[in-house]
Design a protein around this motif. Sequence first.
Motif, PDB file in Angstrom:
ATOM      1  N   ILE A 233       0.835  -1.194   0.000  1.00  0.00           N
ATOM      2  CA  ILE A 233       0.000   0.000   0.000  1.00  0.00           C
ATOM      3  C   ILE A 233       0.875   1.252   0.000  1.00  0.00           C
ATOM      4  CG2 ILE A 233      -1.730   1.316   1.298  1.00  0.00           C
ATOM      5  CD1 ILE A 233      -2.828  -1.279   0.139  1.00  0.00           C
ATOM      6  N   VAL A 234       0.549   2.182  -0.879  1.00  0.00           N
ATOM      7  CA  VAL A 234       1.254   3.461  -0.950  1.00  0.00           C
ATOM      8  C   VAL A 234       0.912   4.275   0.302  1.00  0.00           C
ATOM      9  CG1 VAL A 234       1.490   5.621  -2.240  1.00  0.00           C
ATOM     10  CG2 VAL A 234       1.160   3.457  -3.472  1.00  0.00           C
ATOM     11  N   GLY A 235       1.945   4.724   1.039  1.00  0.00           N
ATOM     12  CA  GLY A 235       1.743   5.581   2.205  1.00  0.00           C
ATOM     13  C   GLY A 235       1.010   4.916   3.357  1.00  0.00           C
ATOM     14  N   PHE A 236       1.215   3.607   3.530  1.00  0.00           N
ATOM     15  CA  PHE A 236       0.468   2.864   4.544  1.00  0.00           C
ATOM     16  C   PHE A 236       0.658   3.446   5.943  1.00  0.00           C
ATOM     17  CE2 PHE A 236      -0.165  -0.816   7.420  1.00  0.00           C
ATOM     18  CZ  PHE A 236      -1.492  -1.082   7.108  1.00  0.00           C
ATOM     19  N   SER A 237       1.853   3.818   6.294  1.00  0.00           N
ATOM     20  CA  SER A 237       2.105   4.368   7.635  1.00  0.00           C
ATOM     21  C   SER A 237       1.313   5.658   7.867  1.00  0.00           C
ATOM     22  CB  SER A 237       3.594   4.637   7.835  1.00  0.00           C
ATOM     23  OG  SER A 237       4.314   3.427   7.797  1.00  0.00           O
ATOM     24  N   LYS A 238       1.243   6.512   6.858  1.00  0.00           N
ATOM     25  CA  LYS A 238       0.467   7.750   6.994  1.00  0.00           C
ATOM     26  C   LYS A 238      -1.015   7.451   7.170  1.00  0.00           C
ATOM     27  CE  LYS A 238       3.442  11.052   4.739  1.00  0.00           C
ATOM     28  NZ  LYS A 238       3.581  12.094   3.752  1.00  0.00           N
ATOM     29  N   HIS A 239      -1.510   6.469   6.417  1.00  0.00           N
ATOM     30  CA  HIS A 239      -2.912   6.057   6.565  1.00  0.00           C
ATOM     31  C   HIS A 239      -3.170   5.562   7.992  1.00  0.00           C
ATOM     32  CE1 HIS A 239      -4.397   6.463   2.453  1.00  0.00           C
ATOM     33  NE2 HIS A 239      -3.280   5.910   2.017  1.00  0.00           N
TER      34      HIS A 239
ATOM     35  N   ASN B  93     -12.472   2.049  -4.540  1.00  0.00           N
ATOM     36  CA  ASN B  93     -12.208   3.356  -3.930  1.00  0.00           C
ATOM     37  C   ASN B  93     -13.280   4.367  -4.310  1.00  0.00           C
ATOM     38  OD1 ASN B  93      -9.899   2.916  -2.339  1.00  0.00           O
ATOM     39  ND2 ASN B  93      -8.558   3.094  -4.111  1.00  0.00           N
ATOM     40  N   LYS B  94     -13.733   4.318  -5.565  1.00  0.00           N
ATOM     41  CA  LYS B  94     -14.768   5.242  -6.029  1.00  0.00           C
ATOM     42  C   LYS B  94     -16.082   4.966  -5.301  1.00  0.00           C
ATOM     43  CE  LYS B  94     -16.473   7.248 -10.278  1.00  0.00           C
ATOM     44  NZ  LYS B  94     -16.457   7.205 -11.729  1.00  0.00           N
ATOM     45  N   LYS B  95     -16.397   3.678  -5.118  1.00  0.00           N
ATOM     46  CA  LYS B  95     -17.613   3.279  -4.408  1.00  0.00           C
ATOM     47  C   LYS B  95     -17.612   3.780  -2.969  1.00  0.00           C
ATOM     48  CE  LYS B  95     -18.617  -1.061  -6.006  1.00  0.00           C
ATOM     49  NZ  LYS B  95     -18.770  -2.495  -5.867  1.00  0.00           N
ATOM     50  N   LEU B  96     -16.471   3.624  -2.302  1.00  0.00           N
ATOM     51  CA  LEU B  96     -16.363   4.010  -0.898  1.00  0.00           C
ATOM     52  C   LEU B  96     -16.356   5.523  -0.727  1.00  0.00           C
ATOM     53  CD1 LEU B  96     -13.718   1.425   0.381  1.00  0.00           C
ATOM     54  CD2 LEU B  96     -16.192   1.397   0.763  1.00  0.00           C
ATOM     55  N   GLY B  97     -15.869   6.242  -1.733  1.00  0.00           N
ATOM     56  CA  GLY B  97     -15.850   7.690  -1.682  1.00  0.00           C
ATOM     57  C   GLY B  97     -15.013   8.251  -0.531  1.00  0.00           C
ATOM     58  N   THR B  98     -14.003   7.520  -0.123  1.00  0.00           N
ATOM     59  CA  THR B  98     -13.172   7.958   0.999  1.00  0.00           C
ATOM     60  C   THR B  98     -12.258   9.109   0.600  1.00  0.00           C
ATOM     61  OG1 THR B  98     -11.546   7.243   2.635  1.00  0.00           O
ATOM     62  CG2 THR B  98     -11.453   6.165   0.499  1.00  0.00           C
ATOM     63  N   ARG B  99     -11.935   9.944   1.571  1.00  0.00           N
ATOM     64  CA  ARG B  99     -11.024  11.067   1.320  1.00  0.00           C
ATOM     65  C   ARG B  99      -9.589  10.600   1.143  1.00  0.00           C
ATOM     66  NH1 ARG B  99     -11.199  15.047   5.908  1.00  0.00           N
ATOM     67  NH2 ARG B  99      -9.659  16.046   4.601  1.00  0.00           N
ATOM     68  N   HIS B 100      -9.275   9.432   1.724  1.00  0.00           N
ATOM     69  CA  HIS B 100      -7.913   8.922   1.690  1.00  0.00           C
ATOM     70  C   HIS B 100      -7.914   7.476   1.182  1.00  0.00           C
ATOM     71  CE1 HIS B 100      -6.789  12.479   3.900  1.00  0.00           C
ATOM     72  NE2 HIS B 100      -7.733  12.215   4.781  1.00  0.00           N
TER      73      HIS B 100
ATOM     74  N   GLU C 239      -1.498   6.326  10.737  1.00  0.00           N
ATOM     75  CA  GLU C 239      -1.441   7.457  11.665  1.00  0.00           C
ATOM     76  C   GLU C 239      -2.750   8.248  11.650  1.00  0.00           C
ATOM     77  OE1 GLU C 239       1.889   9.939  10.708  1.00  0.00           O
ATOM     78  OE2 GLU C 239       3.347   8.332  11.073  1.00  0.00           O
ATOM     79  N   ARG C 240      -3.313   8.405  10.460  1.00  0.00           N
ATOM     80  CA  ARG C 240      -4.517   9.205  10.284  1.00  0.00           C
ATOM     81  C   ARG C 240      -5.741   8.514  10.894  1.00  0.00           C
ATOM     82  NH1 ARG C 240      -4.418   9.411   4.993  1.00  0.00           N
ATOM     83  NH2 ARG C 240      -2.932  11.100   4.936  1.00  0.00           N
TER      84      ARG C 240
END
Length: 112
Positions: free
Chosen positions: A22-28, A91-98, A30-31
């Motif tokens: 996953i791209v940027g998994f650690s940031k995800h 991702n489009k279905k979930l409509g998540t910001r991240h 943390e968030r």
Amino acid sequence: MEPVKSAPGLERKLVAILAADIVGFSKHMERDEVATLAALQKLRELSDDIITDFAGRITSTAGDSVIAEFSSVLSAVEAAVNIQEQLFIQNKKLGTRHPLWFRIGLNVGDVM
């Protein structure tokens, strides 16, 4: 030039390896740890099914990564493309910001 010798008892085979994380998994994490782990679980179910559908075999997982082997290079490429397409739809279905995105690499070579 001398031929490369194999260690006794080791069998070599040519395979295509798919490696994804996953791209940027650690940031995800943390968030929002709970949402990230829930999304990762859905993503892994999706990607695991696609790998199996394209005759791949998952050989390793750790955290957010997946390593799979394929006997066919074409199958590995088709699986990678299909995973990315399905991930876009999810991702489009979930409509998540991240949204979570897989970074996927492919390699072909001998394994022992």
